[in-house]
Design a protein around this motif. Structure first.
Motif, PDB file in Angstrom:
ATOM      1  N   VAL A 106      45.697  28.772  23.372  1.00  0.00           N
ATOM      2  CA  VAL A 106      46.219  29.846  22.516  1.00  0.00           C
ATOM      3  C   VAL A 106      45.213  30.970  22.285  1.00  0.00           C
ATOM      4  CG1 VAL A 106      47.851  28.340  21.335  1.00  0.00           C
ATOM      5  CG2 VAL A 106      45.544  28.604  20.418  1.00  0.00           C
ATOM      6  N   GLU A 107      43.967  30.794  22.721  1.00  0.00           N
ATOM      7  CA  GLU A 107      42.936  31.814  22.488  1.00  0.00           C
ATOM      8  C   GLU A 107      42.220  32.150  23.793  1.00  0.00           C
ATOM      9  OE1 GLU A 107      39.099  32.723  19.574  1.00  0.00           O
ATOM     10  OE2 GLU A 107      40.014  30.728  19.606  1.00  0.00           O
ATOM     11  N   GLN A 108      42.286  33.425  24.158  1.00  0.00           N
ATOM     12  CA  GLN A 108      41.635  33.898  25.384  1.00  0.00           C
ATOM     13  C   GLN A 108      40.757  35.103  25.064  1.00  0.00           C
ATOM     14  OE1 GLN A 108      45.305  33.876  25.504  1.00  0.00           O
ATOM     15  NE2 GLN A 108      45.136  31.684  25.887  1.00  0.00           N
ATOM     16  N   LYS A 109      39.688  35.252  25.832  1.00  0.00           N
ATOM     17  CA  LYS A 109      38.775  36.383  25.667  1.00  0.00           C
ATOM     18  C   LYS A 109      38.779  37.202  26.960  1.00  0.00           C
ATOM     19  CE  LYS A 109      33.879  37.514  24.943  1.00  0.00           C
ATOM     20  NZ  LYS A 109      34.112  38.494  23.859  1.00  0.00           N
ATOM     21  N   VAL A 110      39.091  38.490  26.854  1.00  0.00           N
ATOM     22  CA  VAL A 110      39.118  39.348  28.031  1.00  0.00           C
ATOM     23  C   VAL A 110      37.692  39.595  28.525  1.00  0.00           C
ATOM     24  CG1 VAL A 110      39.723  41.617  28.946  1.00  0.00           C
ATOM     25  CG2 VAL A 110      41.262  40.472  27.347  1.00  0.00           C
ATOM     26  N   ILE A 111      37.450  39.288  29.792  1.00  0.00           N
ATOM     27  CA  ILE A 111      36.155  39.522  30.423  1.00  0.00           C
ATOM     28  C   ILE A 111      36.109  40.917  31.033  1.00  0.00           C
ATOM     29  CG2 ILE A 111      34.638  38.781  32.302  1.00  0.00           C
ATOM     30  CD1 ILE A 111      35.728  35.937  31.853  1.00  0.00           C
ATOM     31  N   ALA A 112      37.194  41.304  31.690  1.00  0.00           N
ATOM     32  CA  ALA A 112      37.267  42.635  32.301  1.00  0.00           C
ATOM     33  C   ALA A 112      38.727  43.018  32.495  1.00  0.00           C
ATOM     34  CB  ALA A 112      36.540  42.659  33.633  1.00  0.00           C
ATOM     35  N   THR A 113      39.000  44.308  32.407  1.00  0.00           N
ATOM     36  CA  THR A 113      40.327  44.849  32.680  1.00  0.00           C
ATOM     37  C   THR A 113      40.228  45.813  33.850  1.00  0.00           C
ATOM     38  OG1 THR A 113      41.003  44.637  30.372  1.00  0.00           O
ATOM     39  CG2 THR A 113      42.265  46.148  31.739  1.00  0.00           C
ATOM     40  N   LEU A 114      41.063  45.610  34.851  1.00  0.00           N
ATOM     41  CA  LEU A 114      41.033  46.414  36.069  1.00  0.00           C
ATOM     42  C   LEU A 114      42.300  47.245  36.166  1.00  0.00           C
ATOM     43  CD1 LEU A 114      38.413  45.321  37.264  1.00  0.00           C
ATOM     44  CD2 LEU A 114      39.805  43.343  36.589  1.00  0.00           C
ATOM     45  N   ASN A 115      42.150  48.479  36.616  1.00  0.00           N
ATOM     46  CA  ASN A 115      43.296  49.369  36.757  1.00  0.00           C
ATOM     47  C   ASN A 115      43.047  50.380  37.865  1.00  0.00           C
ATOM     48  OD1 ASN A 115      41.629  51.431  35.569  1.00  0.00           O
ATOM     49  ND2 ASN A 115      42.161  50.592  33.556  1.00  0.00           N
ATOM     50  N   LYS A 116      43.953  51.322  37.990  1.00  0.00           N
ATOM     51  CA  LYS A 116      43.858  52.328  39.051  1.00  0.00           C
ATOM     52  C   LYS A 116      42.566  53.139  38.935  1.00  0.00           C
ATOM     53  CE  LYS A 116      46.599  54.150  42.376  1.00  0.00           C
ATOM     54  NZ  LYS A 116      47.338  53.392  43.403  1.00  0.00           N
ATOM     55  N   GLU A 117      42.146  53.418  37.703  1.00  0.00           N
ATOM     56  CA  GLU A 117      40.945  54.222  37.486  1.00  0.00           C
ATOM     57  C   GLU A 117      39.681  53.451  37.859  1.00  0.00           C
ATOM     58  OE1 GLU A 117      40.692  57.533  36.669  1.00  0.00           O
ATOM     59  OE2 GLU A 117      42.832  57.376  37.133  1.00  0.00           O
ATOM     60  N   THR A 118      39.603  52.171  37.505  1.00  0.00           N
ATOM     61  CA  THR A 118      38.402  51.401  37.857  1.00  0.00           C
ATOM     62  C   THR A 118      38.311  51.202  39.370  1.00  0.00           C
ATOM     63  OG1 THR A 118      39.545  49.285  37.445  1.00  0.00           O
ATOM     64  CG2 THR A 118      38.250  50.219  35.633  1.00  0.00           C
ATOM     65  N   TYR A 119      39.462  51.149  40.044  1.00  0.00           N
ATOM     66  CA  TYR A 119      39.435  51.014  41.501  1.00  0.00           C
ATOM     67  C   TYR A 119      38.739  52.206  42.149  1.00  0.00           C
ATOM     68  CZ  TYR A 119      40.886  50.839  46.356  1.00  0.00           C
ATOM     69  OH  TYR A 119      40.877  50.836  47.739  1.00  0.00           O
ATOM     70  N   LYS A 120      38.925  53.387  41.596  1.00  0.00           N
ATOM     71  CA  LYS A 120      38.342  54.597  42.187  1.00  0.00           C
ATOM     72  C   LYS A 120      36.816  54.536  42.242  1.00  0.00           C
ATOM     73  CE  LYS A 120      42.094  57.651  40.639  1.00  0.00           C
ATOM     74  NZ  LYS A 120      42.432  58.785  39.744  1.00  0.00           N
ATOM     75  N   THR A 121      36.205  53.753  41.362  1.00  0.00           N
ATOM     76  CA  THR A 121      34.743  53.679  41.340  1.00  0.00           C
ATOM     77  C   THR A 121      34.178  52.859  42.496  1.00  0.00           C
ATOM     78  OG1 THR A 121      34.618  51.675  39.953  1.00  0.00           O
ATOM     79  CG2 THR A 121      34.832  53.799  38.813  1.00  0.00           C
ATOM     80  N   LEU A 122      35.038  52.127  43.192  1.00  0.00           N
ATOM     81  CA  LEU A 122      34.566  51.277  44.289  1.00  0.00           C
ATOM     82  C   LEU A 122      34.284  52.067  45.564  1.00  0.00           C
ATOM     83  CD1 LEU A 122      36.876  48.152  43.874  1.00  0.00           C
ATOM     84  CD2 LEU A 122      34.453  48.346  43.279  1.00  0.00           C
ATOM     85  N   VAL A 123      34.802  53.275  45.647  1.00  0.00           N
ATOM     86  CA  VAL A 123      34.584  54.097  46.849  1.00  0.00           C
ATOM     87  C   VAL A 123      34.080  55.477  46.431  1.00  0.00           C
ATOM     88  CG1 VAL A 123      36.129  52.944  48.463  1.00  0.00           C
ATOM     89  CG2 VAL A 123      37.098  54.520  46.801  1.00  0.00           C
ATOM     90  N   PRO A 124      32.909  55.535  45.776  1.00  0.00           N
ATOM     91  CA  PRO A 124      32.411  56.825  45.274  1.00  0.00           C
ATOM     92  C   PRO A 124      31.821  57.690  46.375  1.00  0.00           C
ATOM     93  CG  PRO A 124      30.797  55.120  44.837  1.00  0.00           C
ATOM     94  CD  PRO A 124      31.995  54.432  45.439  1.00  0.00           C
ATOM     95  N   LYS A 125      31.708  58.970  46.084  1.00  0.00           N
ATOM     96  CA  LYS A 125      31.055  59.920  46.971  1.00  0.00           C
ATOM     97  C   LYS A 125      29.762  60.398  46.306  1.00  0.00           C
ATOM     98  CE  LYS A 125      34.329  62.932  47.084  1.00  0.00           C
ATOM     99  NZ  LYS A 125      35.085  64.168  47.448  1.00  0.00           N
ATOM    100  N   THR A 126      28.731  60.601  47.115  1.00  0.00           N
ATOM    101  CA  THR A 126      27.469  61.125  46.595  1.00  0.00           C
ATOM    102  C   THR A 126      27.462  62.647  46.703  1.00  0.00           C
ATOM    103  OG1 THR A 126      26.289  59.116  47.275  1.00  0.00           O
ATOM    104  CG2 THR A 126      24.962  61.076  46.817  1.00  0.00           C
ATOM    105  N   ASP A 127      27.235  63.305  45.578  1.00  0.00           N
ATOM    106  CA  ASP A 127      27.058  64.752  45.555  1.00  0.00           C
ATOM    107  C   ASP A 127      25.565  65.006  45.363  1.00  0.00           C
ATOM    108  OD1 ASP A 127      26.906  67.458  45.042  1.00  0.00           O
ATOM    109  OD2 ASP A 127      28.641  67.506  43.710  1.00  0.00           O
TER     110      ASP A 127
END
Length: 277
Positions: free
Chosen positions: A161-182
């Motif tokens: 009955v009790e859970q602790k969220v470790i991480a939440t993943l979504n469309k925005e967090t996915y974008k950080t996996l393929v970053p570009k260097t400026d």
């Protein structure tokens, strides 16, 4: 000995696309095993097989969006001893830290014991783990958010009955996996809000902004090669600002270039110099 987790894919009708769902479950397994093995065996696993000393096991599924319970199992006495010494709460803290750090997200301040464990781990092992998480396992975990825009939560199950969220993943967090260097150099004025003394990575707050953002150095060796006096500037800034009201924080004038998502959002500043010195 085992620890219970679950992964929840946001779904109004309790169903998910099977291919992306299976990839998401695979990612949850990979992320959990990679972090656990690194913390308890001092080795970042490149391949996950049935010979691994720490493995995951599927349990039951449940409704409430689409939920799947799984457990982390220990098949090595030394790993069990190290886990018991570390403690479950510290393990979960660090698991959340590594996932969010790999995604350039902000994290809660670590406890003293978790911080000490991280410092003892050393910078090279941590960087290797973060790179391995970004390599494929976090991409797998993002299969449902990326392909079907369904948020995913990875949770520690304290009980049924009790859970602790470790991480939440979504469309925005996915974008950080393929970053570009400026590589264009820019000048920023910021305060240090978190600093990993082993890696030189941390969080800073730009003057006039409300949300912190990740920072580091172009290569870890650049931080190691910094003079002690230069490193002390960052740690002193953090120390001075601790306990102060934000409007009284001291700032540093820095030269940096950036990592950005493909839609132009800055997710990390890579520091090249300090103008205050």
């Amino acid at each position: 000995m085992s620890i219970s987790f679950d992964v929840v894919i946001n779904s109004e009708d309790y169903s998910v696309d099977m291919n992306s769902g299976l990839d998401t479950l695979k990612g949850a397994s990979e992320v959990t095993q990679q972090i656990a093995t690194t913390l308890l065996v001092d080795k970042v696993p490149q391949k996950l097989t049935s010979d691994n000393k720490v493995r995951t096991t599927l349990k039951r599924s449940f409704k409430g969006s689409f939920g799947q319970v799984f457990s982390l199992e220990f098949y090595d006495e030394e790993a069990k001893k190290r886990f018991n010494k570390m403690g479950k709460s510290v393990f979960i803290e660090l698991m959340s830290y590594f996932i969010n750090e790999a995604l350039f997200q902000n994290t809660l301040k670590l406890s003293k014991k978790a911080t000490a464990t991280l410092e003892k781990m050393g910078g090279e092992l941590e960087e290797n783990l973060l790179n391995q998480l970004r390599k494929s396992s976090l991409s797998h975990l993002h299969a449902s958010p990326n392909k079907f825009n369904k948020d995913v939560s990875l949770r520690f199950r304290k009980s049924r009955v009790e859970q602790k969220v470790i991480a939440t993943l979504n469309k925005e967090t996915y974008k950080t996996l393929v970053p570009k260097t400026d590589r264009k150099k820019i000048q920023i004025t910021a305060s240090i809000t978190r600093l990993n003394i082993n890696t030189g990575n941390g969080r800073l707050l730009l003057k006039g902004k409300d949300e912190t953002i990740a920072f580091g150095f172009p290569l870890q060796k650049h931080y190691r090669q910094l003079k002690v006096a230069s490193k002390k500037i960052f740690s002193d800034n953090l120390h001075i600002n601790n306990g102060q009201e934000k409007e009284n924080w001291k700032t540093l004038n820095l030269v940096a270039h950036t990592l950005k998502t493909h839609d132009g959002k800055i997710i990390k500043y890579l520091l090249e110099g300090i103008e205050n010195v």
